[in-house]
Write a protein that holds these residues in place. Structure first.
Motif, short mmCIF file in Angstrom:
data_model
loop_
_atom_site.label_atom_id
_atom_site.label_comp_id
_atom_site.label_asym_id
_atom_site.label_seq_id
_atom_site.Cartn_x
_atom_site.Cartn_y
_atom_site.Cartn_z
N VAL A 9 -13.46 -1.71 -5.38
CA VAL A 9 -12.93 -1.14 -4.14
C VAL A 9 -13.91 -0.11 -3.57
O VAL A 9 -14.19 -0.09 -2.37
N ALA A 46 -7.54 1.42 -2.35
CA ALA A 46 -7.48 0.78 -1.03
C ALA A 46 -6.71 1.67 -0.06
O ALA A 46 -7.11 1.83 1.10
N PRO A 57 -6.56 -0.56 -7.94
CA PRO A 57 -7.11 -1.03 -6.65
C PRO A 57 -6.18 -0.73 -5.48
O PRO A 57 -6.67 -0.46 -4.37
N LEU A 58 -4.86 -0.76 -5.70
CA LEU A 58 -3.93 -0.39 -4.63
C LEU A 58 -4.16 1.06 -4.19
O LEU A 58 -4.23 1.36 -2.99
N LEU A 98 0.82 -1.21 0.00
CA LEU A 98 0.00 0.00 0.00
C LEU A 98 0.86 1.27 0.00
O LEU A 98 0.44 2.30 -0.52
N LEU A 139 -8.61 -4.52 -0.81
CA LEU A 139 -7.71 -4.93 -1.88
C LEU A 139 -7.95 -6.39 -2.27
O LEU A 139 -8.03 -6.72 -3.45
#
Length: 380
Positions: free
Chosen positions: A173, A125, A121-122, A72, A318
């Motif tokens: 997400v 998140a 998505p990282l 992250l 995630l």
């Protein structure tokens, strides 16, 4: 006295330690499926696909070693790098087959849009982790803006398939972060009305002089071809017609491995990439297709189990999004090969030939393994 003798078993166990056994087993079965199908569909590409698999597994292993928080922490740099590269593609990218998707860096030729399948998505998140417990409507709007920037840049390349996958990864997400389903109702209603109108008035809307405004001409033709492939059976409709013939001719148990006529008489286009599911259905029939679906379902269940039991909010978001990406790949590919969705160039996950998608998907497996490993680390 210390025993410094070489212990190969300990070395192997140490190497496998970050890998989730069930995910690894399911991945091995899928790659085995891919190997068998590739031998029939395009045996001359087996060696290069094995190289792709090696690179993909190495990337998976590296990500499995990293802690989710470490992943992250890379979200913002990866996202910004992806956006900058997409802008560079728009300004300096190479044009191939009517699309401007590639960037030549001198030492390598890359497709930056693939990076966004993981970076998106990282990023979201990480974004929602920063707002855990105090998420407001404005946060969902900001998340939507973060999503629309790369999706818009990919759409104008144009690359509808990749833009849909990147958009889906971000939407998952946002939804898992707590977006009310009530806010989705207007979008769903608008989509149903739009699709219903296209089906009901397809003959009129698909006339050459009708401009759809929001879609490019080739995208319009894909939708119109889906509605009636026989409009152009030797042109735009050829892929869908030959694919559905292959699937239907397989019957219950198939014609047998390497005995598929659509495949080996070269009627089936792109048989080693986007349409490899038709090869499976023709040669192994409904039984082979259902077995593949069972493996995919098990993969999804394992992914959701890992996500649901993840130790942090961001890891749950995630993990859930990565798992849904696997579903999206499989659903869209099987849908377009079966003639129920437009052809948008989405490969069958872990099965289709190609290095870029395989590496991206295995990196997703590595992220799930990282989340699972962190869960046990939290307990100890």
């Amino acid at each position: 006295m210390n025993d410094n003798r070489f212990n190969p078993l300990a070395l192997v166990l140490g190497f496998l330690r970050p890998l989730d056994p069930l995910l690894l087993l399911l991945l091995a079965v899928l790659l085995g499926y891919a190997h068998v199908l590739m031998q029939s569909a395009s045996p001359e590409r087996l060696d290069s696909q094995i190289t792709h698999i090696g690179i993909a597994l190495a990337g998976m292993w590296l990500l499995a070693w990293l802690k989710p928080q470490r992943l992250l922490s890379m979200a913002v740099p990866l996202y910004l790098l992806g956006v900058v590269l997409l802008l560079a593609v728009e300004l300096f990218g190479e044009i191939s087959k009517g699309a401007q998707r590639w960037l030549d860096l001198g030492v390598a030729r890359i497709q930056p849009s693939e990076l966004m399948k993981i970076a998106m998505p990282l990023m979201l998140a990480w974004f929602f982790q920063m707002r855990e417990g105090q998420t407001r409507l404005v946060d969902f709007i900001l998340a939507g803006v973060l999503l629309l920037v790369p999706v818009g840049l990919i759409l104008i390349q144009p690359d509808l398939g990749t833009s849909l996958l990147v958009a889906a990864s971000g939407i998952y997400v946002i939804y898992f972060a707590g977006l009310s389903w009530k806010l989705l109702i207007p979008i769903v209603v608008a989509g149903v009305i739009g699709l219903g109108s296209i089906v009901a008035f397809g003959d009129t809307l698909c006339q050459p002089d009708v401009d759809w405004q929001v879609l490019r001409e080739y995208q319009k033709q894909r939708v119109c071809t889906l509605l009636d492939p026989t409009r152009d059976p030797l042109g735009r409709g050829f892929h869908i017609i030959q694919s559905t013939i292959a699937i239907g001719s397989g019957g219950l148990t198939g014609k047998g491995w390497m005995d598929g006529t659509q495949t080996h008489l070269a009627f089936l286009p792109e048989r080693h990439t986007d349409f490899i599911f038709a090869v499976l259905a023709e040669e192994f029939g409904l039984v082979g297709a259902v077995l593949l679906l069972v493996i995919y379902v098990l993969l999804l269940l394992r992914g959701f189990h890992i996500a649901a039991n993840a130790p942090t909010h961001a890891s749950r978001l995630l993990g859930g999004a990565i798992t849904m990406i696997f579903f999206t790949y499989a659903f869209v590919n099987m849908g377009m090969v079966s003639g129920i969705l437009p052809v948008v160039g989405v490969p069958l996950p872990f099965i289709s030939y190609g290095g870029t998608a395989l590496v991206t998907l295995c990196l997703g497996i590595g992220i799930l393994m990282s989340i699972q490993r962190s869960r046990f680390a939290e307990k100890t």
